[in-house]
Design an enzyme around this catalytic site. Structure first.
Site, short mmCIF file in Angstrom:
data_model
loop_
_atom_site.label_atom_id
_atom_site.label_comp_id
_atom_site.label_asym_id
_atom_site.label_seq_id
_atom_site.Cartn_x
_atom_site.Cartn_y
_atom_site.Cartn_z
N ASP A 1 28.85 19.21 -12.80
CA ASP A 1 27.84 18.83 -13.80
C ASP A 1 26.45 18.79 -13.14
OD1 ASP A 1 28.08 16.51 -12.34
OD2 ASP A 1 28.27 15.18 -14.08
N SER A 2 26.41 19.08 -11.82
CA SER A 2 25.12 19.29 -11.15
C SER A 2 24.33 20.40 -11.84
CB SER A 2 25.34 19.65 -9.67
OG SER A 2 26.29 20.67 -9.56
N ASP B 1 34.11 19.78 -13.79
CA ASP B 1 33.62 18.40 -13.80
C ASP B 1 33.69 17.84 -15.22
OD1 ASP B 1 32.78 16.64 -11.88
OD2 ASP B 1 30.82 17.58 -11.60
N GLU C 1 30.82 11.29 -1.57
CA GLU C 1 29.43 11.77 -1.60
C GLU C 1 28.49 10.74 -0.97
OE1 GLU C 1 28.08 13.54 -5.26
OE2 GLU C 1 26.00 13.57 -4.61
N LYS D 1 37.52 17.04 -12.37
CA LYS D 1 37.00 15.99 -11.47
C LYS D 1 36.30 14.95 -12.32
CE LYS D 1 33.19 16.57 -8.76
NZ LYS D 1 32.28 15.54 -9.34
N GLU E 1 34.12 11.00 -11.94
CA GLU E 1 33.48 10.06 -11.01
C GLU E 1 33.91 8.63 -11.32
OE1 GLU E 1 29.23 10.49 -11.32
OE2 GLU E 1 29.31 12.65 -10.99
#
Ligand code: KIV
Length: 264
Positions: free
Chosen positions: A45-46, A84, A184, A114, A116
């Site tokens: 999602d960057s 993501d 991270e 993925k 978070e």
């Protein structure tokens, strides 16, 4: 050629083989990244920042992730693609989380997702997704979707309390069934400790050399990276800028197109 699966990640950790991942968001980049021999591609999602130009990742929607994930999965032949889960796609309810993870797999073609955050917040969601047969990669340390709460892109895990919490979070993500965990922006010695304490691989970004693998945003190795952990291997950014201005100049000067670029 058979698709790589998450099982390869575990085997690589057992064999002490480093895992190399890159992000990709479009067709030509995904193909080149695959040709380079990565072990997996993350449609991160960057993209909210590096593709869409946002100041954070919070505006990325499921529609955007599905769009880019299906482009990337269409581009590659054998590389594992991890999608993501964007902001609000798993935080609202475990049912929603499963539905959205399922869409990334069934519509986007991803082989894993993925998300978070720790088990204490998203354990039910992670469990539901894994029970349905979708592999989940965890992500702790600096979690960009919590940027408003964290107050900036800062290194995490400097205090003893935070170190303890991150070690606990990593263990819990392993125990609930994640196939790997992104660490991270945490100190290298903490990443080393976590890596040595787990059976599943850790994938570092700004977490030092002792993780089982490394991931970088593709643009961070091509001349766009500003973070300390970014490394410019070839300055494609400069090459692109130069090519664009050469084109503009040649058009203005009437040098392009030449006869060989034209049809008789
Ligand atoms: O969104 C992303 O690209 C990521 C990686 C940098 C780990 O989460």
């Amino acid at each position: 050629m058979s698709k790589k699966t998450v099982v390869h990640f575990l085997e690589q950790k057992q064999k002490n083989e480093k895992i190399a991942l890159l992000t990709a968001y479009d067709f030509p980049t995904a193909q080149l990244v695959e040709e380079a021999g990565v072990d997996g591609i993350l449609v991160g999602d960057s993209l909210g920042m590096v593709v869409m130009g946002g100041e954070n990742t919070l505006k990325v929607t499921m529609d955007v992730m599905l769009y880019h994930t299906s482009i990337v999965t269409h581009a590659v032949k054998s590389t594992l693609v991890i999608a993501d889960m964007p902001f609000l796609s798993y935080q609202i309810s475990p049912e929603d989380a499963l539905r959205n993870a399922g869409r990334l797999v069934s519509e986007g073609g991803a082989q894993a997702v993925k998300l978070e955050g720790p088990v204490s917040k998203y354990g039910e969601a992670i469990e539901k997704i894994i029970k349905c047969g979708i592999p989940v990669m965890g992500h702790i340390g600096l979690t960009p979707q919590s940027i408003l709460e964290l107050g900036g892109y800062k290194i995490q895990g400097r205090s003893e309390t935070c170190r303890k919490r991150l070690k606990k979070e990593a263990k819990e993500l392993q125990d609930i069934g994640c196939f790997s965990i992104v660490l991270e922006c945490i100190p290298s010695d903490l990443a080393k400790e976590i890596t040595e304490s787990l059976d599943i691989p850790t994938i570092g970004i700004g977490a030092g050399p002792d993780c089982d693998g490394q991931i970088l945003v593709c643009y961070d190795i091509l001349g766009w990276g500003k973070a300390r952990f970014a490394k410019t291997y070839i300055n494609a950014r400069e090459n692109m800028r130069e090519s664009f201005s050469l084109f503009v100049n040649e058009v203005k000067q009437g040098k392009y197109p030449e006869e060989k670029h034209s049809y008789s």
